[in-house]
Design a protein around this motif. Structure first.
Motif, short mmCIF file in Angstrom:
data_model
loop_
_atom_site.label_atom_id
_atom_site.label_comp_id
_atom_site.label_asym_id
_atom_site.label_seq_id
_atom_site.Cartn_x
_atom_site.Cartn_y
_atom_site.Cartn_z
N TYR A 165 7.25 -2.75 5.26
CA TYR A 165 6.84 -1.97 6.43
C TYR A 165 5.32 -1.78 6.55
O TYR A 165 4.85 -1.24 7.55
N GLY A 166 4.58 -2.19 5.54
CA GLY A 166 3.14 -2.06 5.62
C GLY A 166 2.65 -0.69 5.20
O GLY A 166 3.42 0.19 4.81
N HIS A 167 1.34 -0.49 5.31
CA HIS A 167 0.72 0.77 4.89
C HIS A 167 0.74 1.77 6.05
O HIS A 167 -0.31 2.19 6.56
N ASP A 168 1.92 2.19 6.46
CA ASP A 168 2.00 3.23 7.47
C ASP A 168 1.91 4.60 6.79
O ASP A 168 1.68 4.70 5.58
N ALA A 169 2.11 5.67 7.57
CA ALA A 169 1.94 7.02 7.02
C ALA A 169 2.93 7.30 5.90
O ALA A 169 2.60 7.93 4.89
N THR A 170 4.18 6.82 6.05
CA THR A 170 5.18 7.07 5.02
C THR A 170 4.81 6.37 3.72
O THR A 170 4.88 6.97 2.63
N GLY A 171 4.41 5.10 3.79
CA GLY A 171 3.99 4.39 2.58
C GLY A 171 2.77 5.02 1.94
O GLY A 171 2.66 5.06 0.70
N THR A 172 1.85 5.52 2.75
CA THR A 172 0.66 6.17 2.21
C THR A 172 1.01 7.46 1.49
O THR A 172 0.46 7.76 0.42
N ARG A 173 1.96 8.23 2.05
CA ARG A 173 2.40 9.45 1.36
C ARG A 173 3.06 9.12 0.03
O ARG A 173 2.87 9.82 -0.97
N MET A 174 3.86 8.04 0.00
CA MET A 174 4.48 7.63 -1.27
C MET A 174 3.42 7.28 -2.31
O MET A 174 3.51 7.65 -3.48
N LEU A 175 2.37 6.57 -1.87
CA LEU A 175 1.30 6.18 -2.78
C LEU A 175 0.59 7.42 -3.33
O LEU A 175 0.25 7.49 -4.53
N ALA A 176 0.37 8.41 -2.48
CA ALA A 176 -0.28 9.64 -2.93
C ALA A 176 0.61 10.39 -3.92
O ALA A 176 0.11 10.95 -4.92
#
Length: 556
Positions: A165-176
């Motif tokens: 899905y790419g670096h969307d908001a959800t993926g960014t929150r997971m990374l954080a």
């Protein structure tokens, strides 16, 4: 939903995504009040707002109300749509967050495990809801102290999500979240590197940038430990574990009845209940998520063994009768505690007898790493007359210590030498398991007893072993050491043929005066092989020794 309120799911979800929990509570509150007054008239959207209100309530510090709201929303949405519906699963995820906030860590892990497995089965392993549940599970495992497992799961979840899905908001929150988990485990450089990457990816979304910045600036969680006592029981709705085959069949029938759709339409995403065998396949899909009683017991025992210790602790294994199983008990406890706790466990051979712990743990294997005790205790002033070797047990996460006197002889130490070695290793090992000799008058034996936090009495399937153990308990009572005797754990090693030994009578003798009496089955590999190989130990033996370790851990 009334027109005057103008509240939508997107409004509250946006507040939650930006970490604006106070605004989320204020926005959803009128709907929650109305639902509480007339729950029968509440719509699906109303209950989804209650779910979001539960999340915000958990984050704002009212976990009891959060659990109640999430439980009510989960039950209502299951009744409206069935357990496969995304809204019902989201409510169950919210329940797991609330359980974590309430301190019910094991309950949270089990709840979100069910969501993850159910979503993976019905939607596939790369669906958004499946990956969100996997991230929730990793966070719950991390809170429960299962850090290595949690970080591996979160890393694979982030990789899968970003790849699809790419670096969307959800993926960014997971990374954080991954960065914060790694930071709380002590790897500050890598943790902050991931938090910084997440902050850069979030540029343009002021709310998300603010939430990640606050997370990066937050202190390390002072309550987080990489091993934790997670024996709290689930507080919300979970699937009951069938106790036997009859209970399992009854549960299948109950799920079949609950999943029937009077309209004749399908329930769930992949199970057509009108097709032949559809209802049973759907019910079995849900039942397959239930842990079997053995699995539940295993989780509970591991949680007990992994409990946080306030400082270094000593387990002392005793019985003056030769051949009572002290060496096997010490070695198996070292292996069991080491595996469960991930290391920091030392088994110490104080007797120096031929064929003792030092020989059985190290004989015939030259690949094990050897260190000198003086290197470990560099500069310790009281080790002038003692030398020793620390044997790393190959892939197993525990060490074995063998000690010699100033003349290079293995044998009983003086009391002062025992205390010097004990002080030297206490700074490097969280748990020390002492294999004592047969001479209860030896200075080292008495010094070991003085340093004991948990006494373990090893009893083999022989009358002289049981008699010697009972006389030892009598001597402890007369020597004003009755507390050790009453808190002792007795490990009863069974013979090859049970009909040659009255285990019930021996168990009754010790259960009247000790805290716990546990049997371990006969294992030919442990009994006859000169070197105990962990890979050859039977599953029954491993389960029994885990039960013994859990009972011992309760006394630490």
């Amino acid at each position: 939903m009334t027109v005057g309120e103008q509240v939508t799911l997107d409004d509250v979800r946006a507040h939650l995504d930006r970490g604006e929990y106070r605004q989320a509570l204020a926005t959803a509150y009128p709907t929650v009040v109305r639902v509480e007054q007339d729950p029968a008239s509440a719509s699906s959207e109303d209950w989804q707002l209650v779910t979001m209100y539960a999340l915000a309530t958990a984050y704002r510090g009212d976990p009891r109300r959060a659990v109640a709201c999430a439980t009510a929303a989960y039950r209502a949405l299951c009744a409206l749509h069935g357990p496969f519906d995304e809204a019902a699963m989201s409510a169950q995820r919210a329940l797991a967050v609330a359980q974590q906030a309430a301190g019910d860590l094991l309950g949270a892990v089990r709840t979100v495990e069910a969501v993850w497995a159910l979503s993976e089965r019905t939607r596939g392993p790369t669906a958004v809801l499946t990956l969100l549940a996997a991230a929730d599970l990793a966070a719950a495992q991390h809170r429960a102290g299962r850090c290595d497992e949690a970080i591996r799961l979160m890393e694979s979840t982030v990789d899968t999500y970003v790849g699809r899905y790419g670096h969307d908001a959800t993926g960014t929150r997971m990374l954080a979240r991954l960065g914060a988990m790694i930071r709380d485990c002590g790897d500050f450089d890598r943790g902050h590197e991931l938090l910084g990457r997440a902050r850069r990816l979030a540029q343009g979304d002021d709310g998300l940038v603010g939430a990640i910045t606050a997370l990066a600036r937050a202190d390390v969680d002072p309550d987080h430990h990489c091993t934790a006592d997670t024996r709290a029981r689930p507080a919300g709705p979970t699937l009951a574990v069938p106790a036997d085959d009859a209970a399992h069949d009854a549960t299948v029938d109950a799920w079949l009845s609950a999943m029937k759709d009077t309209s004749g339409q399908r329930t769930g995403d992949r199970f057509d209940l009108t097709a032949p065998g559809g209802p049973r396949r759907a019910a079995l899909a849900v039942l397959s998520l239930m842990p079997r009683p053995r699995h539940v017991e295993h989780d509970d025992l591991l949680a007990a063994v992994r409990r946080q210790l306030a400082g270094p602790r000593q387990i002392t294994v005793v019985n003056p009768c030769p051949g009572s199983g002290k060496t096997v008990t010490a070695l198996m406890l070292g292996l069991t505690f080491g595996r469960a706790r991930g290391g920091s466990v030392l088994a110490w051979d104080t007797s120096g007898a031929p064929g003792g712990l030092g020989d059985r743990a190290t004989r015939g294997d030259q690949t094990r790493r050897v260190r000198d005790l003086r290197q470990l205790a560099d500069g310790h002033p009281d080790l002038r007359g003692v030398s020793g070797q620390l044997w790393s047990q190959g892939p197993e996460p525990f060490d074995v210590l063998t000690v010699r006197d100033s003349h290079g002889r293995r044998g009983p130490l003086s009391g002062a030498d025992f205390r010097a070695v004990r002080d030297a290793v206490a700074g490097h090992y969280r748990l020390v398991i002492v294999d004592t000799g047969n001479d209860v008058a030896a200075q080292a034996w008495l010094a070991a007893l003085d340093a004991t936090d948990q006494l373990v009495v090893a009893v083999s399937a022989r009358s002289d072993s049981a008699d010697a153990a009972e006389r030892l308990l009598d001597d402890l009572e007369r020597a004003d050491r009755g507390a050790h005797a009453r808190r002792a754990v007795v490990v009863l090693t069974m013979p090859p043929r049970a009909n040659r030994f009255d285990a019930n009578a021996v168990e009754a003798r010790f259960s009247r005066r000790c805290r716990a009496v546990l049997r371990v089955p006969y294992d030919r590999q442990i009994d006859t092989e000169p070197t105990i190989r962990s890979s050859a130990i039977t599953p029954a033996s491993q389960r029994s020794w885990l039960r013994v370790a859990a009972a011992i851990a309760q006394g630490l």
